[in-house]
Design an enzyme around this catalytic site. Structure first.
Site, PDB file in Angstrom:
ATOM      1  N   SER A  64       0.797  -1.232   0.000  1.00 45.06           N
ATOM      2  CA  SER A  64       0.000   0.000   0.000  1.00 45.06           C
ATOM      3  C   SER A  64       0.828   1.279   0.000  1.00 45.06           C
ATOM      4  O   SER A  64       0.298   2.359  -0.274  1.00 45.06           O
ATOM      5  CB  SER A  64      -0.945   0.010   1.204  1.00 45.06           C
ATOM      6  N   LYS A  67       0.736   3.343  -3.055  1.00 50.24           N
ATOM      7  CA  LYS A  67      -0.382   4.261  -3.316  1.00 50.24           C
ATOM      8  C   LYS A  67       0.085   5.708  -3.364  1.00 50.24           C
ATOM      9  O   LYS A  67      -0.546   6.543  -4.027  1.00 50.24           O
ATOM     10  CB  LYS A  67      -1.449   4.098  -2.232  1.00 50.24           C
ATOM     11  N   TYR A 189      -2.892  -2.228 -10.573  1.00 52.32           N
ATOM     12  CA  TYR A 189      -2.813  -1.964  -9.137  1.00 52.32           C
ATOM     13  C   TYR A 189      -2.001  -3.050  -8.433  1.00 52.32           C
ATOM     14  O   TYR A 189      -1.168  -2.753  -7.558  1.00 52.32           O
ATOM     15  CB  TYR A 189      -4.222  -1.877  -8.542  1.00 52.32           C
ATOM     16  N   TYR A 242      -4.831   4.076   8.197  1.00 56.65           N
ATOM     17  CA  TYR A 242      -6.175   3.484   8.148  1.00 56.65           C
ATOM     18  C   TYR A 242      -7.016   3.881   9.355  1.00 56.65           C
ATOM     19  O   TYR A 242      -7.028   5.044   9.754  1.00 56.65           O
ATOM     20  CB  TYR A 242      -6.077   1.968   7.986  1.00 56.65           C
ATOM     21  N   VAL A 260       1.138  -3.939   4.008  1.00 63.48           N
ATOM     22  CA  VAL A 260       0.990  -5.239   4.663  1.00 63.48           C
ATOM     23  C   VAL A 260       2.213  -6.146   4.493  1.00 63.48           C
ATOM     24  O   VAL A 260       2.241  -7.244   5.055  1.00 63.48           O
ATOM     25  CB  VAL A 260      -0.283  -5.967   4.188  1.00 63.48           C
TER      26      VAL A 260
END
Length: 409
Positions: A64, A67, A189, A242, A260
Site C-alpha cells: 500500500s 499508493k 494496481y 487506516y 501489509v
C-alpha cells in the site's frame, strides 16, 4: 568519528526486536513466506545523510505504500480538482480493504484505502496497465535514487488473491469513477503493490517529501511538485494508518503510510524520512515492531510534528579555524534535525587539535538536541581538546526548550 545516531538506531533495533506479537500477512503466498524475524530501520535527513540499522537493504514489496507515488502521478495528470471529483480526502474509519464509498457521490473516502487507490490508478495517463505501472516505477526510482522493479512473483500472487479488489473495481465502474476496464486496472494496481524496495529506499523517498519535493543530494533539483508533496503529506497525516490514523497522529505525530508487507514510511516535514520494515502485523495491518520504533523515535528524538521550533534559522551558523582552533557556531532554536547537521559535520572531522562548540547564539534547545550534542562532544574528545561555550547554560539538565529570554526576567 562514528555518528551517535547510528548507535542509537542499533539500540532501538535491539530494544524492539523482542516484540514478537502479531502475524505475517496471510492470503498471499509470497507475503506468507516472509521471515518474521526480519527487521530494518532507515532514517534519511533533508541534507542527504542516511542512517541504517538491521535489514535496511533487504528488498520487499511496497504494497500500500505504492499508493503514494500513484497518487502523486494522478494529481500531476488530472490536477487536484480532477482527482477530488473521483476520490475524497476524508478518513474512512474503516479497514484498508473495506468498501468506503460516499452514498451521494460514489467516491471512495480517500486515496489510501484500496477502493480509493484503485480509482487513483484508473486516473493515470498511459496506454494500458503496463505503461501506467512503468510510470509509477520510474517515479519510485527517481525518488529512491536507484532503479527499482516489479517483483513478478508477488504480482502473480496478488492477482491470484485479488477477488475483493476486482469487486471494488467493478463497483467503482458502476458508480462512474473508473474509465478503464476493471480487470486491467486491478492488474496494474497489483503490479504497483509488487514494486520492490528497501527501508533505505523508502527513507530516501521520505526525505524528498520532507524537503518539499526537492532532491536532498543535488542542488535543489525539483523531483516532485511542492503542491503535490503538501497534499500527499496532508492525506498521510489523516488517512495513512487506516482506522488507526487518529491515535497514530496524536501518539506519534509523524505523517505515515503502512503496507501489509510490514513496512511503514514516515515523513516529518523539514526534517527526516523514516522507514521501518518487520513483517509481523497488528490487527490494523501495521507492522508491530514498526509502530514500536516510530513511537520510540517520536519520544526520544521529539519528532512529533506539533513539536515545532518557533524560528527558522539554520542551526549551524559557521565553522571557522581561528589560531589553531576550530570554532563551531550554533544558533537559533535547535531541535533534532539541527543537532544532526552538527553531528554530520563533526563526523567529517576537524583538522585542528582544539574544537570549540559555541552555543552563544542559541536561543532554545530541546532534550533530543541536547543529548545528541553532548554525545558529539564526548566522541570528539577522543581526538580533540573540546570546549563548550554555553553562556546561557542550555546544555545543563533542566526543562525542555529553555528560552534565554526567560532567564533574563
Amino acid at each position: 568519528m562514528r555518528s551517535p545516531i547510528d548507535d542509537y538506531l542499533h539500540q532501538v533495533l535491539r530494544d524492539c526486536r523482542d516484540d514478537d506479537a502479531g502475524d505475517v500477512m496471510s492470503g498471499n503466498r509470497e507475503l506468507e513466506r516472509a521471515d518474521p524475524t526480519s527487521f530494518g530501520i532507515a532514517l534519511a535527513t533533508v541534507d542527504g545523510t542516511v542512517y541504517t540499522a538491521g535489514d535496511a537493504d533487504h528488498e520487499f514489496s511496497m504494497q500500500s505504500i505504492a499508493k503514494l507515488p500513484a497518487y502523486a502521478l494522478a494529481l500531476q495528470d488530472r490536477g487536484l480538482d480532477g482527482v477530488l471529483d473521483r476520490v475524497d480526502t476524508e478518513p474512512s474509519g474503516d479497514a484498508f480493504n473495506e468498501i468506503s464509498l460516499e452514498a451521494e457521490t460514489g467516491r471512495p473516502r480517500n486515496a489510501l484505502i484500496n477502493a480509493g487507490a484503485i480509482a487513483v490508478h484508473g486516473m493515470l495517463d498511459g496506454d494500458g496497465a503496463t505503461e501506467r505501472v512503468d510510470r509509477i516505477v520510474d517515479l519510485v526510482s527517481t525518488l529512491a535514487g536507484r532503479k527499482v522493479s516489479v517483483d513478478s512473483e508477488v504480482h502473480s500472487s496478488e492477482l491470484a488473491s485479488d477477488d475483493h479488489n476486482t469487486a471494488l473495481a467493478y463497483l467503482l465502474r458502476s458508480a462512474g469513477k473508473l474509465d478503464y476496464e476493471p480487470d486491467e486496472v486491478v492488474d496494474g494496481y497489483a503490479a504497483q503493490c509488487a514494486i520492490k524496495v528497501s527501508c533505505r529506499d523508502l527513507a530516501v523517498m521520505g526525505s524528498i517529501l520532507a524537503n518539499g519535493g526537492l532532491s536532498t543530494t543535488t542542488d535543489d533539483e525539483r523531483l516532485l511538485d511542492g503542491r503535490i508533496t503538501r497534499h500527499l503529506l496532508s492525506v498521510m497525516a489523516t488517512c495513512g494508518m487506516y482506522d488507526g490514523s487518529g491515535s497514530w497522529m496524536a501518539r506519534v505525530g509523524i505523517p505515515a503510510k503502512s503496507g501489509v508487507s510490514g513496512a511503514i514510511l514516515g515523513v516529518l516535514p523539514g526534517q527526516v524520512g523514516v522507514a521501518v520494515w518487520s513483517p509481523r502485523l497488528d490487527e490494523q495491518g501495521n507492522s508491530v515492531r514498526g509502530v514500536a520504533v516510530f513511537e520510540r523515535l517520536s519520544r526520544d528524538m521529539e519528532l512529533h510534528m506539533m513539536h515545532v521550533a518557533p524560528s527558522g534559522l539554520p542551526a549551524l551558523r559557521s565553522v571557522e579555524e581561528r589560531d589553531g582552533t576550530t570554532v563551531v557556531e550554533v544558533q537559533g532554536d535547535v531541535r533534532f534535525a539541527g543537532a544532526e547537521i552538527i553531528a554530520t559535520r563533526a563526523c567529517e572531522g576537524f583538522s585542528t587539535g582544539r574544537v570549540i562548540l559555541d552555543l552563544t547564539h542559541v536561543r532554545v534547545m530541546d532534550d533530543a538536541a541536547r543529548g545528541l550534542l553532548r554525545e558529539v562532544a564526548s566522541r570528539l574528545e577522543d581526538d580533540h581538546d573540546v570546549r563548550i561555550e554555553d553562556p546561557n547554560e542550555l546544555m545543563d539538565s533542566g526543562p525542555d526548550d529553555r528560552d534565554t529570554r526567560n532567564r533574563e526576567k
